[in-house]
Design a protein around this motif. Structure first.
Motif, PDB file in Angstrom:
ATOM      1  N   VAL A  97       0.885  -1.202   0.168  1.00 59.23           N
ATOM      2  CA  VAL A  97      -0.035   0.003   0.117  1.00 59.23           C
ATOM      3  C   VAL A  97       0.849   1.215   0.011  1.00 59.23           C
ATOM      4  O   VAL A  97       2.045   1.094   0.458  1.00 59.23           O
ATOM      5  CB  VAL A  97      -0.992   0.124   1.083  1.00 59.23           C
ATOM      6  N   VAL A  98       0.517   2.113  -0.657  1.00 59.22           N
ATOM      7  CA  VAL A  98       1.201   3.620  -0.642  1.00 59.22           C
ATOM      8  C   VAL A  98       0.099   4.584   0.082  1.00 59.22           C
ATOM      9  O   VAL A  98      -0.855   4.675  -0.178  1.00 59.22           O
ATOM     10  CB  VAL A  98       1.268   3.952  -2.022  1.00 59.22           C
ATOM     11  N   GLY A  99       0.793   5.683   0.663  1.00 56.20           N
ATOM     12  CA  GLY A  99       0.185   6.619   1.346  1.00 56.20           C
ATOM     13  C   GLY A  99      -0.045   7.796   0.626  1.00 56.20           C
ATOM     14  O   GLY A  99       0.182   7.702  -0.672  1.00 56.20           O
ATOM     15  N   LEU A 235      -8.916  -1.320   3.241  1.00 58.46           N
ATOM     16  CA  LEU A 235      -8.371  -0.272   2.619  1.00 58.46           C
ATOM     17  C   LEU A 235      -9.167   1.045   2.409  1.00 58.46           C
ATOM     18  O   LEU A 235     -10.427   0.745   1.639  1.00 58.46           O
ATOM     19  CB  LEU A 235      -7.486  -0.677   1.330  1.00 58.46           C
ATOM     20  N   LEU A 236      -8.915   2.004   2.736  1.00 56.07           N
ATOM     21  CA  LEU A 236      -9.861   3.414   2.617  1.00 56.07           C
ATOM     22  C   LEU A 236      -9.069   4.597   2.758  1.00 56.07           C
ATOM     23  O   LEU A 236      -7.815   4.238   3.334  1.00 56.07           O
ATOM     24  CB  LEU A 236     -11.187   3.484   3.356  1.00 56.07           C
ATOM     25  N   HIS A 237      -9.393   5.791   2.364  1.00 54.59           N
ATOM     26  CA  HIS A 237      -8.490   6.858   2.312  1.00 54.59           C
ATOM     27  C   HIS A 237      -8.592   7.501   3.618  1.00 54.59           C
ATOM     28  O   HIS A 237      -7.686   7.658   4.206  1.00 54.59           O
ATOM     29  CB  HIS A 237      -8.696   7.757   1.131  1.00 54.59           C
ATOM     30  N   SER A 238      -9.800   7.823   4.073  1.00 54.98           N
ATOM     31  CA  SER A 238      -9.951   8.644   5.262  1.00 54.98           C
ATOM     32  C   SER A 238     -10.366   7.996   6.574  1.00 54.98           C
ATOM     33  O   SER A 238     -10.977   7.063   6.513  1.00 54.98           O
ATOM     34  CB  SER A 238     -11.254   9.733   5.130  1.00 54.98           C
ATOM     35  N   ASP A 239      -9.500   8.382   7.616  1.00 51.93           N
ATOM     36  CA  ASP A 239      -9.905   7.985   8.998  1.00 51.93           C
ATOM     37  C   ASP A 239     -11.234   8.525   9.484  1.00 51.93           C
ATOM     38  O   ASP A 239     -11.250   9.249  10.526  1.00 51.93           O
ATOM     39  CB  ASP A 239      -8.818   7.983   9.931  1.00 51.93           C
ATOM     40  N   THR A 240     -12.283   8.155   8.816  1.00 53.43           N
ATOM     41  CA  THR A 240     -13.776   8.383   9.263  1.00 53.43           C
ATOM     42  C   THR A 240     -14.893   7.539   9.097  1.00 53.43           C
ATOM     43  O   THR A 240     -14.348   6.307   8.347  1.00 53.43           O
ATOM     44  CB  THR A 240     -14.102   9.682   8.329  1.00 53.43           C
ATOM     45  N   VAL A 304      -6.626   0.185   6.900  1.00 48.74           N
ATOM     46  CA  VAL A 304      -5.431   0.647   6.423  1.00 48.74           C
ATOM     47  C   VAL A 304      -5.645   2.064   5.718  1.00 48.74           C
ATOM     48  O   VAL A 304      -6.413   1.835   4.671  1.00 48.74           O
ATOM     49  CB  VAL A 304      -4.514  -0.051   5.600  1.00 48.74           C
ATOM     50  N   HIS A 305      -5.208   3.116   6.370  1.00 52.69           N
ATOM     51  CA  HIS A 305      -6.108   4.546   5.788  1.00 52.69           C
ATOM     52  C   HIS A 305      -4.918   5.275   5.660  1.00 52.69           C
ATOM     53  O   HIS A 305      -3.788   5.473   5.990  1.00 52.69           O
ATOM     54  CB  HIS A 305      -6.876   5.017   6.643  1.00 52.69           C
ATOM     55  N   GLY A 306      -5.181   6.647   4.692  1.00 51.17           N
ATOM     56  CA  GLY A 306      -4.167   7.536   4.673  1.00 51.17           C
ATOM     57  C   GLY A 306      -4.641   8.707   5.330  1.00 51.17           C
ATOM     58  O   GLY A 306      -5.363   8.845   6.463  1.00 51.17           O
ATOM     59  N   HIS A 307      -4.930   9.926   4.551  1.00 53.56           N
ATOM     60  CA  HIS A 307      -5.453  11.168   4.865  1.00 53.56           C
ATOM     61  C   HIS A 307      -4.968  12.013   6.184  1.00 53.56           C
ATOM     62  O   HIS A 307      -4.503  13.320   5.712  1.00 53.56           O
ATOM     63  CB  HIS A 307      -7.111  10.831   4.954  1.00 53.56           C
ATOM     64  N   SER A 308      -5.078  11.562   7.262  1.00 52.51           N
ATOM     65  CA  SER A 308      -4.363  12.231   8.273  1.00 52.51           C
ATOM     66  C   SER A 308      -3.001  11.812   8.425  1.00 52.51           C
ATOM     67  O   SER A 308      -2.328  10.677   8.827  1.00 52.51           O
ATOM     68  CB  SER A 308      -4.985  11.949   9.653  1.00 52.51           C
ATOM     69  N   PRO A 309      -1.955  12.804   8.031  1.00 52.23           N
ATOM     70  CA  PRO A 309      -0.544  12.651   8.344  1.00 52.23           C
ATOM     71  C   PRO A 309      -0.085  12.043   9.932  1.00 52.23           C
ATOM     72  O   PRO A 309      -0.673  12.673  10.863  1.00 52.23           O
ATOM     73  CB  PRO A 309       0.159  14.074   8.126  1.00 52.23           C
ATOM     74  N   ILE A 310       0.778  11.344   9.732  1.00 51.83           N
ATOM     75  CA  ILE A 310       1.051  10.550  11.228  1.00 51.83           C
ATOM     76  C   ILE A 310       1.558  11.747  12.255  1.00 51.83           C
ATOM     77  O   ILE A 310       1.123  11.783  13.333  1.00 51.83           O
ATOM     78  CB  ILE A 310       2.076   9.624  11.140  1.00 51.83           C
ATOM     79  N   ALA A 343      -2.309   3.870  10.045  1.00 47.32           N
ATOM     80  CA  ALA A 343      -2.132   5.139   9.309  1.00 47.32           C
ATOM     81  C   ALA A 343      -0.665   4.924   8.383  1.00 47.32           C
ATOM     82  O   ALA A 343       0.310   4.756   8.613  1.00 47.32           O
ATOM     83  CB  ALA A 343      -1.885   6.170  10.120  1.00 47.32           C
ATOM     84  N   MET A 344      -1.154   5.563   6.844  1.00 45.29           N
ATOM     85  CA  MET A 344      -0.036   5.309   6.052  1.00 45.29           C
ATOM     86  C   MET A 344       0.554   6.669   5.516  1.00 45.29           C
ATOM     87  O   MET A 344       1.076   6.790   4.578  1.00 45.29           O
ATOM     88  CB  MET A 344      -0.753   4.403   4.890  1.00 45.29           C
TER      89      MET A 344
END
Length: 363
Positions: A97-99, A235-240, A304-310, A343-344
């Motif tokens: 997976v790619v963030g 797998l999804l983009h947003s942590d919502t 596994v998500h992206g969106h919110s920077p670690i 978080a990715m």
């Protein structure tokens, strides 16, 4: 601090580095437009397809979906996708997976090469491996269209090698589609009126990306799925948890999102964008329960998500863009919510790290 006002050249700041395109990314392509000559080299660094000339094997999704077009309301384009291009469950390759990339093409190429997914010329080198991008390809960084072009090309190359490279819908894809489709059309934001164009500029929209945006890019973005399950990873983009508002199954959510995009209703698209921009649902005391709600509805054992920077998720910087001079240290993905969420987004826009990770990942 907002990076990139969308007017004129990309502003170079302490958190927006000037990445030069390496030789292996400079792949000239045939084009119908002189507009493809960009940044001192011929063609897009990601090797764009000439408009309307999608190569055989190009599979951003495994479904035959209508896509948004630039004509009047109701105008769509039907793109055929061969389900046979999707590998069978038996014998599947390694999952990666790619963030969030946000226009940082050079960082993306380096991260993919470090994992052995591309060769020295930027071509697919991972055989039957499976690669999923978690969304947010454009805005803030210097070459969002180059990033999309690269992912589109790798999709075709991976399919030809027996693997696949696919992508999910991020909130910045919705934002760019809305800015192109609706421009300054007023929408009901819930707090007065707003426009996609103004929101795109405020959130790092780059004029160079808009100038180079072609119909094939619009089609590609509009056809991306919002959520998928791979090897018990959701797998999804947003942590919502907003995905739950769009359907009780993965197929329902994706169908609903695509239906909204093809109806061409500015208010409806704005509401979708607004909900996919929400974040932090998996953080703090109620986070594990929020993750379990999604897993219960859609399947899988981990999100596994992206969106919110670690660094932003951990409170290490005050805003998503960080502050001048700050250099958040990101060593890899962040596992949290009782080990149920990964978080990715490594915070490449704040001088963090663009993450490419093999799954599964230990706690």
């Amino acid at each position: 601090m907002t990076q990139g006002a969308g007017q004129g050249p990309v502003v170079r700041t302490a958190t927006l580095r000037d990445f030069r395109v390496p030789p292996y990314a400079q792949v000239p392509v045939q084009s119908h437009s002189a507009d493809l000559v960009h940044a001192g080299h011929e063609g897009h660094p990601g090797n764009a397809f000439p408009e309307g000339d999608t190569p055989e094997g190009y599979t951003p999704t495994a479904r035959d979906l209508p896509v948004i077009a630039r004509g009047g309301p109701g105008d769509t384009v039907q793109v055929q996708v061969d389900p046979a291009d999707t590998p069978a469950p038996d014998g599947r390759g390694t999952l990666y997976v790619v963030g969030d990339v946000h226009g940082y093409l050079d960082e993306l190429l380096a991260a993919l090469a470090a994992q052995g997914l591309i060769d020295a010329e930027g071509r697919w080198a991972a055989g039957n491996a499976r690669l999923w991008f978690l969304g947010d390809f454009t805005d803030r960084g210097p070459d969002g269209i180059g990033v999309i072009d690269l992912v589109m090309r790798l999709s075709a190359e991976a399919a030809a090698a027996g693997g696949y490279c696919k992508a999910l819908m991020g909130n910045h894809e919705l934002l760019l589609l809305g800015a192109k489709r609706f421009g300054d059309t007023p929408v009901n934001s819930g707090a007065g009126t707003a426009t996609f164009q103004a929101a795109w500029l405020l959130n790092g929209g780059q004029k160079a990306d808009m100038d180079r945006l072609q119909e094939v890019h619009l089609q590609w973005m509009a056809r991306l799925d919002a959520i998928v399950e791979e090897d018990s990873h959701l797998l999804l983009h947003s942590d919502t948890t907003a995905y739950l508002e769009y359907g009780s199954t993965i197929a329902d959510v994706n169908d609903t999102v695509h239906a909204i995009l093809t109806r061409n209703d500015a208010d409806e698209c704005w509401d979708l964008f607004r909900k996919f921009t929400k974040r932090f649902a998996f953080r703090d005391e109620g986070g594990p329960q929020a993750v379990r709600e999604l897993l219960s509805a859609y399947g899988g054992h981990r999100i596994v998500h992206g969106h919110s920077p670690i660094p932003y998720l951990l409170g290490e910087v005050g805003t998503e863009d960080g502050e001048d001079g700050e250099r958040p240290v990101v060593d890899g993905p962040h596992v949290y919510a009782d080990g149920l969420a990964i978080a990715m987004d490594g915070g490449v826009t704040m001088a963090g790290k663009l993450l490419v990770q093999q799954l599964p990942l230990a706690n």
